[in-house]
Design a protein around this motif. Structure first.
Motif, PDB file in Angstrom:
ATOM      1  N   ILE A   7       0.835  -1.206   0.000  1.00  0.00           N
ATOM      2  CA  ILE A   7       0.000   0.000   0.000  1.00  0.00           C
ATOM      3  C   ILE A   7       0.868   1.255   0.000  1.00  0.00           C
ATOM      4  O   ILE A   7       1.867   1.352   0.703  1.00  0.00           O
ATOM      5  CB  ILE A   7      -0.969   0.069   1.205  1.00  0.00           C
ATOM      6  N   ALA A   8       0.440   2.208  -0.811  1.00  0.00           N
ATOM      7  CA  ALA A   8       1.133   3.496  -0.849  1.00  0.00           C
ATOM      8  C   ALA A   8       0.373   4.461   0.045  1.00  0.00           C
ATOM      9  O   ALA A   8      -0.856   4.426   0.105  1.00  0.00           O
ATOM     10  CB  ALA A   8       1.151   4.020  -2.282  1.00  0.00           C
ATOM     11  N   ILE A   9       1.104   5.302   0.749  1.00  0.00           N
ATOM     12  CA  ILE A   9       0.460   6.309   1.591  1.00  0.00           C
ATOM     13  C   ILE A   9       0.537   7.667   0.911  1.00  0.00           C
ATOM     14  O   ILE A   9       1.601   8.089   0.476  1.00  0.00           O
ATOM     15  CB  ILE A   9       1.123   6.396   2.981  1.00  0.00           C
ATOM     16  N   ILE A  10      -0.602   8.310   0.824  1.00  0.00           N
ATOM     17  CA  ILE A  10      -0.642   9.682   0.311  1.00  0.00           C
ATOM     18  C   ILE A  10      -1.130  10.566   1.452  1.00  0.00           C
ATOM     19  O   ILE A  10      -2.171  10.297   2.047  1.00  0.00           O
ATOM     20  CB  ILE A  10      -1.621   9.824  -0.872  1.00  0.00           C
ATOM     21  N   ALA A  11      -0.374  11.594   1.762  1.00  0.00           N
ATOM     22  CA  ALA A  11      -0.804  12.488   2.835  1.00  0.00           C
ATOM     23  C   ALA A  11      -0.185  13.860   2.630  1.00  0.00           C
ATOM     24  O   ALA A  11       0.992  13.968   2.266  1.00  0.00           O
ATOM     25  CB  ALA A  11      -0.387  11.943   4.191  1.00  0.00           C
ATOM     26  N   HIS A  12      -0.971  14.880   2.869  1.00  0.00           N
ATOM     27  CA  HIS A  12      -0.423  16.223   2.873  1.00  0.00           C
ATOM     28  C   HIS A  12       0.473  16.342   4.110  1.00  0.00           C
ATOM     29  O   HIS A  12       0.191  15.738   5.146  1.00  0.00           O
ATOM     30  CB  HIS A  12      -1.559  17.238   2.940  1.00  0.00           C
ATOM     31  N   VAL A  13       1.535  17.114   3.987  1.00  0.00           N
ATOM     32  CA  VAL A  13       2.459  17.255   5.104  1.00  0.00           C
ATOM     33  C   VAL A  13       1.710  17.708   6.361  1.00  0.00           C
ATOM     34  O   VAL A  13       0.799  18.547   6.281  1.00  0.00           O
ATOM     35  CB  VAL A  13       3.617  18.211   4.734  1.00  0.00           C
ATOM     36  N   LEU A  95      -3.557   4.439   0.693  1.00  0.00           N
ATOM     37  CA  LEU A  95      -4.131   4.971   1.927  1.00  0.00           C
ATOM     38  C   LEU A  95      -4.032   6.488   1.841  1.00  0.00           C
ATOM     39  O   LEU A  95      -2.941   7.031   1.772  1.00  0.00           O
ATOM     40  CB  LEU A  95      -3.263   4.472   3.082  1.00  0.00           C
ATOM     41  N   LEU A  96      -5.179   7.148   1.822  1.00  0.00           N
ATOM     42  CA  LEU A  96      -5.163   8.612   1.758  1.00  0.00           C
ATOM     43  C   LEU A  96      -5.466   9.151   3.153  1.00  0.00           C
ATOM     44  O   LEU A  96      -6.559   8.939   3.676  1.00  0.00           O
ATOM     45  CB  LEU A  96      -6.207   9.104   0.750  1.00  0.00           C
ATOM     46  N   ILE A  97      -4.490   9.821   3.736  1.00  0.00           N
ATOM     47  CA  ILE A  97      -4.685  10.370   5.083  1.00  0.00           C
ATOM     48  C   ILE A  97      -5.098  11.827   4.965  1.00  0.00           C
ATOM     49  O   ILE A  97      -4.436  12.619   4.280  1.00  0.00           O
ATOM     50  CB  ILE A  97      -3.388  10.282   5.910  1.00  0.00           C
ATOM     51  N   VAL A  98      -6.184  12.170   5.632  1.00  0.00           N
ATOM     52  CA  VAL A  98      -6.706  13.532   5.556  1.00  0.00           C
ATOM     53  C   VAL A  98      -6.973  14.053   6.968  1.00  0.00           C
ATOM     54  O   VAL A  98      -7.549  13.355   7.802  1.00  0.00           O
ATOM     55  CB  VAL A  98      -8.019  13.558   4.738  1.00  0.00           C
ATOM     56  N   ASP A  99      -6.556  15.268   7.215  1.00  0.00           N
ATOM     57  CA  ASP A  99      -6.793  15.918   8.498  1.00  0.00           C
ATOM     58  C   ASP A  99      -8.288  16.269   8.612  1.00  0.00           C
ATOM     59  O   ASP A  99      -8.851  16.888   7.707  1.00  0.00           O
ATOM     60  CB  ASP A  99      -5.922  17.190   8.535  1.00  0.00           C
ATOM     61  N   ALA A 100      -8.909  15.865   9.723  1.00  0.00           N
ATOM     62  CA  ALA A 100     -10.352  16.060   9.907  1.00  0.00           C
ATOM     63  C   ALA A 100     -10.728  17.530   9.988  1.00  0.00           C
ATOM     64  O   ALA A 100     -11.889  17.902   9.833  1.00  0.00           O
ATOM     65  CB  ALA A 100     -10.817  15.344  11.176  1.00  0.00           C
ATOM     66  N   PHE A 101      -9.758  18.361  10.251  1.00  0.00           N
ATOM     67  CA  PHE A 101     -10.008  19.787  10.391  1.00  0.00           C
ATOM     68  C   PHE A 101      -9.803  20.496   9.051  1.00  0.00           C
ATOM     69  O   PHE A 101     -10.629  21.304   8.624  1.00  0.00           O
ATOM     70  CB  PHE A 101      -9.054  20.342  11.451  1.00  0.00           C
TER      71      PHE A 101
END
Ligand code: GDP
Length: 313
Positions: A7-13, A95-101
Protein backbone atom coordinates in the motif's frame (compact mmCIF):
# COMPACT_ATOMS: atom_id res chain seq x y z
CA UNK A 1 3.57 -18.40 0.72
CA UNK A 2 3.00 -15.29 2.79
CA UNK A 3 0.30 -13.05 1.41
CA UNK A 4 1.47 -9.54 0.66
CA UNK A 5 -0.35 -6.22 0.50
CA UNK A 6 1.58 -3.30 -0.97
CA UNK A 7 0.00 0.00 0.00
CA UNK A 8 1.13 3.50 -0.85
CA UNK A 9 0.46 6.31 1.59
CA UNK A 10 -0.64 9.68 0.31
CA UNK A 11 -0.80 12.49 2.84
CA UNK A 12 -0.42 16.22 2.87
CA UNK A 13 2.46 17.25 5.10
CA UNK A 14 1.44 17.37 8.79
CA UNK A 15 -1.77 15.41 8.31
CA UNK A 16 -0.29 12.60 10.39
CA UNK A 17 1.48 10.08 8.16
CA UNK A 18 4.48 9.63 10.43
CA UNK A 19 2.39 9.28 13.54
CA UNK A 20 0.13 6.73 11.87
CA UNK A 21 2.97 4.61 10.51
CA UNK A 22 4.55 4.60 13.96
CA UNK A 23 1.23 3.42 15.36
CA UNK A 24 1.09 0.61 12.87
CA UNK A 25 4.54 -0.53 13.93
CA UNK A 26 3.49 -0.37 17.56
CA UNK A 27 0.27 -2.23 16.88
CA UNK A 28 2.16 -5.27 15.65
CA UNK A 29 4.74 -4.83 18.45
CA UNK A 30 7.60 -4.94 16.05
CA UNK A 31 9.71 -2.68 18.14
CA UNK A 32 10.04 -4.70 21.25
CA UNK A 33 10.32 -8.08 19.58
CA UNK A 34 13.18 -7.13 17.34
CA UNK A 35 16.33 -6.55 19.32
CA UNK A 36 18.16 -4.80 16.56
CA UNK A 37 15.73 -1.98 16.14
CA UNK A 38 14.16 -2.14 19.57
CA UNK A 39 16.53 0.33 21.04
CA UNK A 40 15.67 2.91 18.45
CA UNK A 41 12.06 2.97 19.38
CA UNK A 42 10.68 5.06 22.13
CA UNK A 43 7.55 5.60 24.02
CA UNK A 44 4.82 7.91 22.88
CA UNK A 45 6.24 10.76 24.84
CA UNK A 46 9.35 10.79 22.73
CA UNK A 47 7.72 11.39 19.40
CA UNK A 48 10.45 13.58 18.07
CA UNK A 49 12.98 10.78 17.80
CA UNK A 50 10.39 8.42 16.42
CA UNK A 51 9.54 10.93 13.77
CA UNK A 52 13.12 11.10 12.62
CA UNK A 53 13.34 7.36 12.28
CA UNK A 54 10.23 6.88 10.21
CA UNK A 55 11.08 9.75 7.96
CA UNK A 56 14.47 8.21 7.24
CA UNK A 57 13.11 4.87 6.09
CA UNK A 58 10.99 5.07 3.00
CA UNK A 59 9.67 1.53 3.13
CA UNK A 60 8.18 0.09 6.27
CA UNK A 61 6.74 -3.39 6.61
CA UNK A 62 4.50 -4.95 9.18
CA UNK A 63 3.10 -8.42 9.63
CA UNK A 64 -0.52 -8.62 10.64
CA UNK A 65 -2.69 -11.76 10.72
CA UNK A 66 -0.21 -13.79 8.62
CA UNK A 67 -0.05 -11.07 6.00
CA UNK A 68 2.88 -8.86 5.20
CA UNK A 69 1.91 -5.25 4.60
CA UNK A 70 4.54 -3.20 2.77
CA UNK A 71 3.92 0.49 3.34
CA UNK A 72 5.29 2.64 0.55
CA UNK A 73 5.86 6.32 1.06
CA UNK A 74 4.96 8.67 -1.78
CA UNK A 75 6.58 12.02 -2.40
CA UNK A 76 4.03 14.68 -1.58
CA UNK A 77 5.02 17.18 -4.20
CA UNK A 78 4.10 17.00 -7.86
CA UNK A 79 7.62 18.02 -8.88
CA UNK A 80 8.43 14.39 -8.20
CA UNK A 81 6.10 13.37 -11.02
CA UNK A 82 8.21 10.55 -12.37
CA UNK A 83 8.97 9.22 -8.94
CA UNK A 84 5.30 9.33 -7.98
CA UNK A 85 4.40 7.12 -10.90
CA UNK A 86 7.21 4.66 -10.31
CA UNK A 87 6.41 4.35 -6.64
CA UNK A 88 2.67 3.99 -7.19
CA UNK A 89 3.41 1.23 -9.69
CA UNK A 90 4.54 -0.94 -6.78
CA UNK A 91 1.27 -0.50 -4.89
CA UNK A 92 -1.89 -2.61 -4.89
CA UNK A 93 -3.88 0.06 -3.09
CA UNK A 94 -3.54 3.45 -1.49
CA UNK A 95 -4.13 4.97 1.93
CA UNK A 96 -5.16 8.61 1.76
CA UNK A 97 -4.69 10.37 5.08
CA UNK A 98 -6.71 13.53 5.56
CA UNK A 99 -6.79 15.92 8.50
CA UNK A 100 -10.35 16.06 9.91
CA UNK A 101 -10.01 19.79 10.39
CA UNK A 102 -8.37 20.86 7.14
CA UNK A 103 -9.80 18.31 4.73
CA UNK A 104 -7.96 17.30 1.54
CA UNK A 105 -5.30 19.73 0.36
CA UNK A 106 -4.60 20.67 -3.25
CA UNK A 107 -0.99 19.50 -3.04
CA UNK A 108 -2.02 15.85 -2.77
CA UNK A 109 -4.41 16.10 -5.71
CA UNK A 110 -1.75 15.19 -8.27
CA UNK A 111 -0.60 12.07 -6.43
CA UNK A 112 -4.18 10.98 -5.80
CA UNK A 113 -5.02 11.48 -9.44
CA UNK A 114 -2.10 9.29 -10.50
CA UNK A 115 -3.17 6.59 -8.04
CA UNK A 116 -6.72 6.64 -9.39
CA UNK A 117 -5.48 6.51 -12.97
CA UNK A 118 -3.46 3.42 -12.14
CA UNK A 119 -6.67 1.81 -10.90
CA UNK A 120 -5.58 1.59 -7.28
CA UNK A 121 -8.27 1.13 -4.65
CA UNK A 122 -8.25 3.88 -2.03
CA UNK A 123 -8.89 3.71 1.69
CA UNK A 124 -9.49 7.09 3.30
CA UNK A 125 -8.22 7.79 6.80
CA UNK A 126 -9.78 10.85 8.39
CA UNK A 127 -7.20 11.61 11.06
CA UNK A 128 -7.08 14.04 14.00
CA UNK A 129 -10.73 13.63 14.95
CA UNK A 130 -9.68 14.54 18.49
CA UNK A 131 -9.10 18.14 17.40
CA UNK A 132 -11.64 20.56 18.81
CA UNK A 133 -14.12 21.88 16.26
CA UNK A 134 -12.96 19.46 13.60
CA UNK A 135 -15.44 18.34 10.94
CA UNK A 136 -14.71 14.73 9.99
CA UNK A 137 -17.89 14.27 7.96
CA UNK A 138 -17.20 17.35 5.89
CA UNK A 139 -13.58 16.24 5.34
CA UNK A 140 -14.87 12.88 4.15
CA UNK A 141 -17.37 14.48 1.76
CA UNK A 142 -14.66 16.70 0.37
CA UNK A 143 -12.53 13.66 -0.36
CA UNK A 144 -15.45 12.08 -2.16
CA UNK A 145 -16.01 15.23 -4.23
CA UNK A 146 -12.31 15.43 -5.04
CA UNK A 147 -12.18 11.82 -6.22
CA UNK A 148 -15.33 12.34 -8.24
CA UNK A 149 -13.78 15.35 -9.95
CA UNK A 150 -10.70 13.24 -10.70
CA UNK A 151 -12.82 10.70 -12.58
CA UNK A 152 -12.56 7.93 -10.02
CA UNK A 153 -14.42 4.78 -11.01
CA UNK A 154 -17.53 3.72 -9.14
CA UNK A 155 -15.53 1.06 -7.39
CA UNK A 156 -12.95 3.63 -6.31
CA UNK A 157 -15.69 6.02 -5.12
CA UNK A 158 -17.04 3.23 -2.97
CA UNK A 159 -13.94 3.60 -0.77
CA UNK A 160 -14.03 2.67 2.91
CA UNK A 161 -13.39 5.47 5.40
CA UNK A 162 -11.64 4.96 8.71
CA UNK A 163 -11.77 7.68 11.37
CA UNK A 164 -9.51 8.23 14.29
CA UNK A 165 -6.63 9.85 16.01
CA UNK A 166 -3.20 8.54 15.15
CA UNK A 167 -1.88 10.59 18.04
CA UNK A 168 -4.24 9.04 20.55
CA UNK A 169 -3.65 5.63 18.94
CA UNK A 170 -7.04 4.60 17.65
CA UNK A 171 -8.84 4.11 14.33
CA UNK A 172 -12.45 3.02 13.99
CA UNK A 173 -15.46 3.00 11.68
CA UNK A 174 -17.04 6.01 13.42
CA UNK A 175 -15.36 9.15 14.69
CA UNK A 176 -17.87 9.63 17.47
CA UNK A 177 -16.87 6.39 19.10
CA UNK A 178 -13.30 5.97 20.22
CA UNK A 179 -11.83 2.57 19.34
CA UNK A 180 -9.29 0.63 21.39
CA UNK A 181 -6.42 0.70 18.95
CA UNK A 182 -5.80 0.83 15.20
CA UNK A 183 -6.59 -2.81 14.40
CA UNK A 184 -9.73 -1.69 12.56
CA UNK A 185 -7.57 0.11 10.01
CA UNK A 186 -5.35 -2.94 9.53
CA UNK A 187 -8.44 -5.14 9.07
CA UNK A 188 -9.82 -2.73 6.47
CA UNK A 189 -6.48 -2.92 4.61
CA UNK A 190 -6.62 -6.72 4.55
CA UNK A 191 -10.22 -6.67 3.42
CA UNK A 192 -10.12 -3.96 0.77
CA UNK A 193 -6.64 -3.97 -0.74
CA UNK A 194 -6.11 -6.86 -3.14
CA UNK A 195 -3.18 -9.19 -2.43
CA UNK A 196 -0.07 -8.60 -4.53
CA UNK A 197 -0.37 -10.85 -7.53
CA UNK A 198 2.09 -13.67 -8.19
CA UNK A 199 3.08 -13.96 -11.81
CA UNK A 200 4.93 -16.96 -13.15
CA UNK A 201 7.68 -16.60 -15.72
CA UNK A 202 11.17 -15.26 -16.04
CA UNK A 203 12.32 -12.61 -13.60
CA UNK A 204 11.24 -9.00 -14.00
CA UNK A 205 11.87 -6.36 -11.37
CA UNK A 206 11.87 -2.65 -12.13
CA UNK A 207 14.33 -0.57 -10.17
CA UNK A 208 12.11 2.06 -8.61
CA UNK A 209 14.40 3.83 -6.21
CA UNK A 210 17.92 3.88 -4.92
CA UNK A 211 19.15 3.48 -1.45
CA UNK A 212 22.67 4.06 -0.32
CA UNK A 213 24.86 2.60 2.33
CA UNK A 214 28.37 3.87 2.92
CA UNK A 215 29.30 0.28 3.67
CA UNK A 216 27.95 -1.42 0.57
CA UNK A 217 27.33 1.36 -1.90
CA UNK A 218 24.27 1.74 -4.08
CA UNK A 219 21.24 -0.41 -3.45
CA UNK A 220 18.49 -1.04 -6.00
CA UNK A 221 14.94 -1.10 -4.64
CA UNK A 222 11.87 -2.29 -6.49
CA UNK A 223 9.04 -4.74 -6.78
CA UNK A 224 9.35 -8.14 -8.44
CA UNK A 225 6.51 -8.23 -10.92
CA UNK A 226 7.21 -11.62 -12.50
CA UNK A 227 9.13 -14.75 -11.62
CA UNK A 228 11.41 -14.86 -8.61
CA UNK A 229 14.73 -13.40 -7.59
CA UNK A 230 17.26 -15.87 -6.27
CA UNK A 231 19.87 -14.26 -4.01
CA UNK A 232 23.37 -14.68 -5.39
CA UNK A 233 22.18 -15.51 -8.89
CA UNK A 234 23.33 -13.97 -12.17
CA UNK A 235 20.85 -11.55 -13.73
CA UNK A 236 20.67 -9.18 -16.68
CA UNK A 237 19.95 -5.50 -16.40
CA UNK A 238 17.78 -4.25 -19.22
CA UNK A 239 18.52 -0.57 -19.70
CA UNK A 240 16.18 2.09 -21.01
CA UNK A 241 17.70 1.87 -24.46
CA UNK A 242 16.98 -1.90 -24.31
CA UNK A 243 20.66 -2.84 -24.14
CA UNK A 244 21.52 -5.46 -21.54
CA UNK A 245 24.27 -5.71 -18.98
CA UNK A 246 25.22 -8.89 -17.15
CA UNK A 247 25.35 -8.63 -13.40
CA UNK A 248 24.82 -10.58 -10.19
CA UNK A 249 22.18 -10.01 -7.51
CA UNK A 250 24.74 -10.64 -4.81
CA UNK A 251 22.57 -9.96 -1.79
CA UNK A 252 18.84 -9.51 -1.44
CA UNK A 253 17.06 -7.84 1.44
CA UNK A 254 13.40 -7.74 2.41
CA UNK A 255 11.81 -4.92 4.34
CA UNK A 256 10.90 -5.85 7.89
CA UNK A 257 9.66 -3.22 10.30
CA UNK A 258 11.85 -0.18 9.93
CA UNK A 259 14.81 -2.11 8.62
CA UNK A 260 15.93 -4.57 5.99
CA UNK A 261 16.64 -8.25 6.52
CA UNK A 262 18.91 -10.28 4.31
CA UNK A 263 17.29 -13.31 2.76
CA UNK A 264 18.76 -16.45 1.20
CA UNK A 265 15.41 -17.69 -0.05
CA UNK A 266 14.11 -16.97 -3.54
CA UNK A 267 11.94 -13.84 -3.38
CA UNK A 268 8.57 -14.30 -5.14
CA UNK A 269 6.78 -11.86 -7.40
CA UNK A 270 4.63 -9.35 -5.56
CA UNK A 271 7.34 -8.66 -3.01
CA UNK A 272 9.38 -5.47 -2.74
CA UNK A 273 13.07 -5.95 -2.11
CA UNK A 274 16.47 -4.28 -2.07
CA UNK A 275 19.34 -5.70 -4.13
CA UNK A 276 23.00 -5.22 -3.34
CA UNK A 277 25.99 -5.81 -5.55
CA UNK A 278 24.52 -4.94 -8.92
CA UNK A 279 26.78 -2.98 -11.18
CA UNK A 280 25.93 -0.19 -13.57
CA UNK A 281 22.26 0.17 -12.82
CA UNK A 282 19.93 3.16 -12.98
CA UNK A 283 16.42 3.92 -11.87
CA UNK A 284 13.99 2.52 -14.40
CA UNK A 285 16.15 -0.46 -15.43
CA UNK A 286 14.63 -3.93 -15.29
CA UNK A 287 16.42 -6.67 -13.38
CA UNK A 288 15.71 -9.66 -15.60
CA UNK A 289 16.63 -13.25 -16.28
CA UNK A 290 20.32 -13.83 -17.01
CA UNK A 291 19.70 -15.87 -20.17
CA UNK A 292 16.35 -14.61 -21.41
CA UNK A 293 16.24 -10.98 -20.37
CA UNK A 294 12.96 -9.24 -21.07
CA UNK A 295 12.66 -5.59 -20.07
CA UNK A 296 9.53 -3.97 -18.72
CA UNK A 297 8.01 -1.01 -20.54
CA UNK A 298 10.26 2.03 -20.22
CA UNK A 299 8.98 4.35 -17.53
CA UNK A 300 9.26 8.07 -17.07
CA UNK A 301 12.41 9.08 -15.24
CA UNK A 302 12.86 12.76 -14.48
CA UNK A 303 16.20 14.37 -14.16
CA UNK A 304 16.37 16.23 -10.87
CA UNK A 305 15.54 19.90 -11.26
CA UNK A 306 16.49 22.75 -8.99
CA UNK A 307 13.05 22.88 -7.49
CA UNK A 308 13.17 19.16 -6.74
CA UNK A 309 16.47 19.55 -4.98
CA UNK A 310 15.05 22.44 -3.07
CA UNK A 311 11.99 20.48 -1.98
CA UNK A 312 14.10 17.47 -1.09
CA UNK A 313 16.08 19.54 1.32
P1 GDP B 1 3.30 14.02 8.62
O1 GDP B 1 3.97 15.28 8.21
O2 GDP B 1 2.11 13.71 7.75
O3 GDP B 1 4.21 12.85 8.76
O4 GDP B 1 2.62 14.34 10.04
P2 GDP B 1 3.06 13.94 11.51
O5 GDP B 1 2.72 12.52 11.81
O6 GDP B 1 4.46 14.35 11.71
O7 GDP B 1 2.08 14.85 12.35
C1 GDP B 1 2.11 16.25 12.26
C2 GDP B 1 1.65 16.85 13.57
O8 GDP B 1 0.30 16.48 13.81
C3 GDP B 1 2.44 16.35 14.78
O9 GDP B 1 2.58 17.41 15.67
C4 GDP B 1 1.56 15.25 15.35
O10 GDP B 1 1.73 15.08 16.73
C5 GDP B 1 0.19 15.80 15.04
N1 GDP B 1 -0.81 14.73 14.91
C6 GDP B 1 -0.69 13.56 14.21
N2 GDP B 1 -1.81 12.83 14.36
C7 GDP B 1 -2.65 13.55 15.14
C8 GDP B 1 -3.96 13.32 15.65
O11 GDP B 1 -4.58 12.29 15.41
N3 GDP B 1 -4.49 14.32 16.42
C9 GDP B 1 -3.84 15.47 16.70
N4 GDP B 1 -4.47 16.36 17.46
N5 GDP B 1 -2.60 15.70 16.25
C10 GDP B 1 -2.01 14.77 15.48
Amino acid sequence: MTEIRNIAIIAHVDHGKTTLVDRMLHQVKLFRENQDIGELILDNNDLERERGITILSKNVSIRYKETKINIIDTPGHSDFGGEVERVLNMADGVLLIVDAFEGPMPQTRFVLQKALELGLKPIVVVNKVDKPNCTPDIAQEKVFDLMFSLDATEEQLDFPTVYGSAKAGWMGPDWKEEAQDISHLLDVILEHIPPASHKEGTLQMRITSLDYSSYTGRIAVGKITRGQLIPGSPVSLVKRDRSTVKSVAKEVYLFEGLGKEKTKEPVPSGEICAVLGLEGFDIGDTIADALEPEGLEPIRVDEPTMSMLFVAN
